[in-house]
Design an enzyme around this catalytic site. Structure first.
Site, mmCIF file in Angstrom:
data_model
loop_
_atom_site.group_PDB
_atom_site.id
_atom_site.type_symbol
_atom_site.label_atom_id
_atom_site.label_comp_id
_atom_site.label_asym_id
_atom_site.label_seq_id
_atom_site.Cartn_x
_atom_site.Cartn_y
_atom_site.Cartn_z
ATOM 1 N N ASP A 1 -5.728 -1.367 -8.246
ATOM 2 C CA ASP A 1 -5.302 -2.271 -7.173
ATOM 3 C C ASP A 1 -6.141 -3.531 -7.302
ATOM 4 O O ASP A 1 -7.042 -3.785 -6.518
ATOM 5 C CB ASP A 1 -5.525 -1.569 -5.825
ATOM 6 C CG ASP A 1 -5.136 -2.440 -4.648
ATOM 7 O OD1 ASP A 1 -4.589 -3.535 -4.867
ATOM 8 O OD2 ASP A 1 -5.399 -2.034 -3.508
ATOM 9 N N HIS B 1 0.812 -1.220 0.000
ATOM 10 C CA HIS B 1 0.000 0.000 0.000
ATOM 11 C C HIS B 1 0.845 1.269 0.000
ATOM 12 O O HIS B 1 0.473 2.255 -0.618
ATOM 13 C CB HIS B 1 -1.005 -0.042 1.170
ATOM 14 C CG HIS B 1 -2.036 -1.118 0.981
ATOM 15 N ND1 HIS B 1 -2.256 -2.116 1.881
ATOM 16 C CD2 HIS B 1 -2.862 -1.365 -0.067
ATOM 17 C CE1 HIS B 1 -3.199 -2.946 1.412
ATOM 18 N NE2 HIS B 1 -3.584 -2.500 0.237
HETATM 19 N N1 AG3 Z 1 -4.029 -6.746 -4.833
HETATM 20 C C1 AG3 Z 1 -3.579 -7.975 -5.363
HETATM 21 C C2 AG3 Z 1 -2.215 -7.964 -5.925
HETATM 22 C C3 AG3 Z 1 -1.951 -9.204 -6.694
HETATM 23 C C4 AG3 Z 1 -1.752 -10.399 -5.841
HETATM 24 N N2 AG3 Z 1 -1.487 -11.536 -6.649
HETATM 25 C C5 AG3 Z 1 -1.085 -12.686 -6.178
HETATM 26 N N3 AG3 Z 1 -0.877 -12.867 -4.918
HETATM 27 N N4 AG3 Z 1 -0.890 -13.665 -7.008
HETATM 28 C C6 AG3 Z 1 -3.884 -6.672 -3.435
HETATM 29 C C7 AG3 Z 1 -4.942 -5.896 -2.820
HETATM 30 C C8 AG3 Z 1 -4.382 -5.030 -1.770
HETATM 31 N N5 AG3 Z 1 -5.165 -3.860 -1.583
#
Ligand code: AG3
Length: 280
Positions: A156, A63
């Site tokens: 995100d 973040h």
């Molecule tokens: N967003 C996911 C990022 C990608 C994760 N991918 C994975 N672990 N294969 C995270 C959300 C945080 N706000």
């Protein structure tokens, strides 16, 4: 002694496991499977469709990097669009800037927000900020009707399959371009360069962003609970340069205390390993 493990299947040949005390929540929402576990090393962990999205121990890294990098490059950011991010972490970091006047958060799955409000109170602290409007709809559809109004768009999202797939398409990036002001910035979670399938997704996304935005850069962070621990972010703009336009003095004068991001690291994180540069 219980022996309970959460295992993410990265691929057919790589798995990643974290020992957990118990499962706190598990449900199939309209869009995806949502799981919350309690672990010793990482605190609580949120997984969507079996992939780690955040843990309490390392979410600050992700973040910090998805928010403070663009915020330090463009200091007059007022209107922000955030797509995905139902866990609240990105909004929490954005809300630390008093210059931000309005945030549209577009999350497809209302259930993710509800679950995180219950299990991750430290991430959802700003989900009731008066500057925030939450839209439970598809981000791909939401940006279609937007024209030159955002100073910053943060994508995100989950990975490019399942509900997040549309957020990696050429159409989506083109619509983001149109939705941004002339000095606007697009930042997205850019997958990992390391394992074959992640690297393919990363390259494809990068190619597509490059075909739309004149300025494209990639920066990295060490995120222990994401595939290989080496994660990338994409920075795209119509002209602003992620390093030349960084105003270190200004950002440091804001007094925003961060555990990962700092302006030294900002300059360093755009320096990529040779094997990654060759892929871009
Ligand atoms: N967003 C996911 C990022 C990608 C994760 N991918 C994975 N672990 N294969 C995270 C959300 C945080 N706000």
């Amino acid at each position: 002694q219980m022996d309970l493990w959460f295992t993410e299947n990265h691929s057919d040949s790589v798995r990643f496991s974290i020992r957990v005390d118990k499962q706190l929540y598990s449900e199939q929402s309209e869009y995806q499977r949502i799981d919350v576990f309690q672990s010793l090393e990482f605190g609580r962990l949120l997984a969507l469709d079996g992939y780690v999205m955040i843990t309490q121990k390392d979410e600050f890294i992700y973040h910090d990097m998805i928010v403070h990098v663009p915020m330090a490059v463009k200091k007059d950011i007022k209107n922000v669009l955030v797509i995905g991010a139902g866990d609240g972490g990105t909004v929490r970091e954005l809300c630390r800037y008093s210059t931000i006047e309005h945030i549209d958060l577009v999350e497809i799955d209302k259930k993710v927000v509800e679950v995180c409000e219950e299990y991750f109170p430290e991430m959802t602290v700003s989900m009731h900020d008066p500057r925030l409007d939450i839209h439970f709809t598809d981000g791909l559809r939401f940006v279609r009707r937007k024209q030159g109004e955002y100073d910053l768009i943060i994508v995100d999202s989950t990975d490019p399959f399942g509900p997040g797939e549309g957020l990696f398409t050429p159409e989506f990036y083109g619509n983001c371009y149109n939705a941004l002001t002339d000095t606007g910035v697009l930042v997205n979670q850019h997958e990992s360069p390391f394992y074959v399938n992640d690297a393919k997704a990363m390259c494809r996304a990068h190619e597509r962003i490059k075909s739309v935005f004149p300025v494209c850069a990639v920066y990295q962070a060490h995120i222990p609970t994401y595939a290989s621990g080496h994660w990338l972010f994409g920075f795209a703009s119509k002209g602003l340069d992620p390093i030349k336009d960084l105003d270190e003095q200004h950002w440091n004068s804001l007094g925003i205390k961060t555990r990962y991001y700092n302006t030294e690291l900002h300059k360093g994180c755009f320096a990529l390993p040779s094997y990654v540069k060759e892929m871009l």
